[in-house]
Design an enzyme around this catalytic site. Structure first.
Site, PDB file in Angstrom:
ATOM      1  N   HIS A 185      75.030  40.916 -12.726  1.00 44.93           N
ATOM      2  CA  HIS A 185      74.215  41.731 -13.626  1.00 44.93           C
ATOM      3  C   HIS A 185      73.423  42.748 -12.800  1.00 44.93           C
ATOM      4  O   HIS A 185      72.720  42.383 -11.844  1.00 44.93           O
ATOM      5  CB  HIS A 185      73.223  40.860 -14.399  1.00 44.93           C
ATOM      6  CG  HIS A 185      73.848  39.949 -15.421  1.00 44.93           C
ATOM      7  ND1 HIS A 185      75.177  39.990 -15.779  1.00 44.93           N
ATOM      8  CD2 HIS A 185      73.296  38.970 -16.188  1.00 44.93           C
ATOM      9  CE1 HIS A 185      75.418  39.078 -16.711  1.00 44.93           C
ATOM     10  NE2 HIS A 185      74.281  38.441 -16.964  1.00 44.93           N
TER      11      HIS A 185
ATOM     12  N   CYS B  52      69.946  34.685 -17.115  1.00 47.20           N
ATOM     13  CA  CYS B  52      70.552  35.263 -15.902  1.00 47.20           C
ATOM     14  C   CYS B  52      70.091  36.697 -15.614  1.00 47.20           C
ATOM     15  O   CYS B  52      70.249  37.185 -14.490  1.00 47.20           O
ATOM     16  CB  CYS B  52      72.067  35.206 -16.010  1.00 47.20           C
ATOM     17  SG  CYS B  52      72.703  35.621 -17.639  1.00 47.20           S
TER      18      CYS B  52
ATOM     19  N   GLN C 162      75.419  44.258 -17.844  1.00 43.72           N
ATOM     20  CA  GLN C 162      75.650  42.828 -17.661  1.00 43.72           C
ATOM     21  C   GLN C 162      77.126  42.449 -17.741  1.00 43.72           C
ATOM     22  O   GLN C 162      77.868  42.943 -18.580  1.00 43.72           O
ATOM     23  CB  GLN C 162      74.856  42.051 -18.714  1.00 43.72           C
ATOM     24  CG  GLN C 162      73.366  42.309 -18.603  1.00 43.72           C
ATOM     25  CD  GLN C 162      72.522  41.450 -19.509  1.00 43.72           C
ATOM     26  OE1 GLN C 162      71.461  41.887 -19.931  1.00 43.72           O
ATOM     27  NE2 GLN C 162      72.944  40.235 -19.813  1.00 43.72           N
TER      28      GLN C 162
END
Ligand code: NAP
Length: 353
Positions: free
Chosen positions: A246, A151, A178
């Site tokens: 993020h 991700c 994150q």
């Protein structure tokens, strides 16, 4: 009459990424959720009764009524979205592909396999050509595995792609902040997360230093493997007390000098294969560039393009490298479930199903 929708399965449907997939599939124009799987804890029970639903509202009604199955071939349909934990994903995904399923996976296990495409649909849809090699190597006639990236790798690859095409990327320094949902459920203990930053996420930095290079790499002449893009990435990753999204602070050295305005222009203009094909989950604009000095922010920008656009801001000169900027991506949507779904749509549109 609308054509019948294609039955699909979600493996690991009760987890955070699995829930996103279930939610995205609820009103999907091409795919119909026909099966959900979970661990022995959930098997044999109604999805609605066992899932610890962490999205707003309740689970979609049709999904709630499905009985959670073991993750074994024999499920309806032949497209499976995998949101399984990496401890078990590798073998299970192979068994599904061997049984003729197309597997679109979120897990890390097969991402760096030479014959497995690591696809960010906007940047390297052409890497699907590896599937022929994969089938030959593994003796599969119909089955296949495609993966999406970690991700954090995803927003970096998306932001770098138009810069690499226009100016050539030489090296990258990236620091991430994150979200907690990146660790799955229940993830980071609240006493470690609140009022704190954890400057280490196990296994994350090596992924962030290699996966964007595979996604921005080129196929070799015979489409047998991907040659990694020849730039270097230095990454430092941090867990912060944000729910979703993020944020990456990026400095990039370019081969050909570019001004911030030139960089912003190519990022804004960037479109990929999903936009060309008008895939249902494709955002109209994969990269949104904001001019305000205090954007992007997770709370305000993570849902841009239904959570499928990357928001870039603060594009400016850098005293160390050519340019620096901030990029934000929704980790469980664009960085996971949405990316896997888009890859499933790409497989269908390109004739691989
Ligand atoms: P998670 O919240 O921990 O969910 C894990 C899921 O796997 C649950 O549905 C769990 O089912 C199921 N499971 C566990 N053991 C199983 C078994 N033996 N058989 C079948 N199912 C089993 O994890 P997540 O965050 O959704 O992540 C899923 C995958 O996506 C991981 O590989 C992760 O690395 C990857 N990923 C996550 C993100 C993110 O932002 N979270 C981003 C990119 C990639 P039960 O509920 O029944 O126990």
């Amino acid at each position: 009459m609308a054509p019948a929708r294609i039955p699909v399965a979600v493996l690991g449907a009760t987890g955070l990424v699995g829930q996103r997939l279930v939610s995205l599939l609820a009103d999907h124009p091409w795919f119909e959720l026909a099966a959900v799987t979970g661990s022995p804890r959930s098997q044999g029970r109604r999805y609605g009764d066992v899932v610890r639903w962490r999205l707003p509202g309740d689970p979609p009604r049709a999904a709630a009524a499905l009985v959670v199955q073991p993750s074994e071939p024999g499920l309806p349909g032949r497209l499976a979205f995998s949101a399984l934990p990496s401890e078990i994903a590798g073998e299970i995904e192979l068994s599904f592909a061997g049984a003729g399923y197309a597997v679109s996976s979120n897990a890390r296990n097969h991402r760096m396999d030479e014959d497995v495409p690591l696809i960010l649909a906007e940047t390297n849809a052409e890497h699907l050509a590896l599937i022929e090699t994969q089938r030959r190597n593994r003796g599969w006639d119909r089955g296949l595995i495609v993966t999406n990236s970690n991700c954090t790798s995803m927003p970096l690859a998306m932001a770098l792609k138009p810069l690499d095409d226009a100016f050539g990327v030489e090296k990258v320094f990236v620091v991430s902040l994150q979200a907690l949902s990146g660790a799955g459920y229940p993830g980071v203990a609240s006493l470690d997360a609140l009022d704190n930053v954890v400057p280490y996420i196990g296994g994350e930095e090596p992924k962030l230093e290699i996966e964007p290079r595979k996604m921005l790499g080129r196929l070799d002449e015979r489409a047998n493997t991907t040659r990694l893009a020849p730039f270097t990435i230095s990454a430092q990753t941090n867990r912060v007390a944000i729910r979703d999204g993020h944020l990456l602070c990026v400095s990039v050295e370019l081969q050909e000098k570019a001004t911030p305005a030139q960089a912003a222009k190519v990022m804004r203009a960037f479109r990929g294969r999903p936009q060309e094909l008008e895939l249902p989950t494709a955002p109209p604009q994969p990269l949104i560039v904001r001019d305000e000095s205090d954007r992007p922010q997770p709370y305000r920008d993570r849902d841009a393009g239904n959570g499928m656009s990357i928001t870039v801001g603060r594009v400016r000169e850098c005293p160390l490298f050519t340019l620096r900027f901030v990029a934000l991506g929704h980790n469980t949507l664009r960085g996971a479930a949405g990316a896997a779904l888009l890859n499933g749509e790409l497989l269908k549109a390109e004739g691989y199903l």
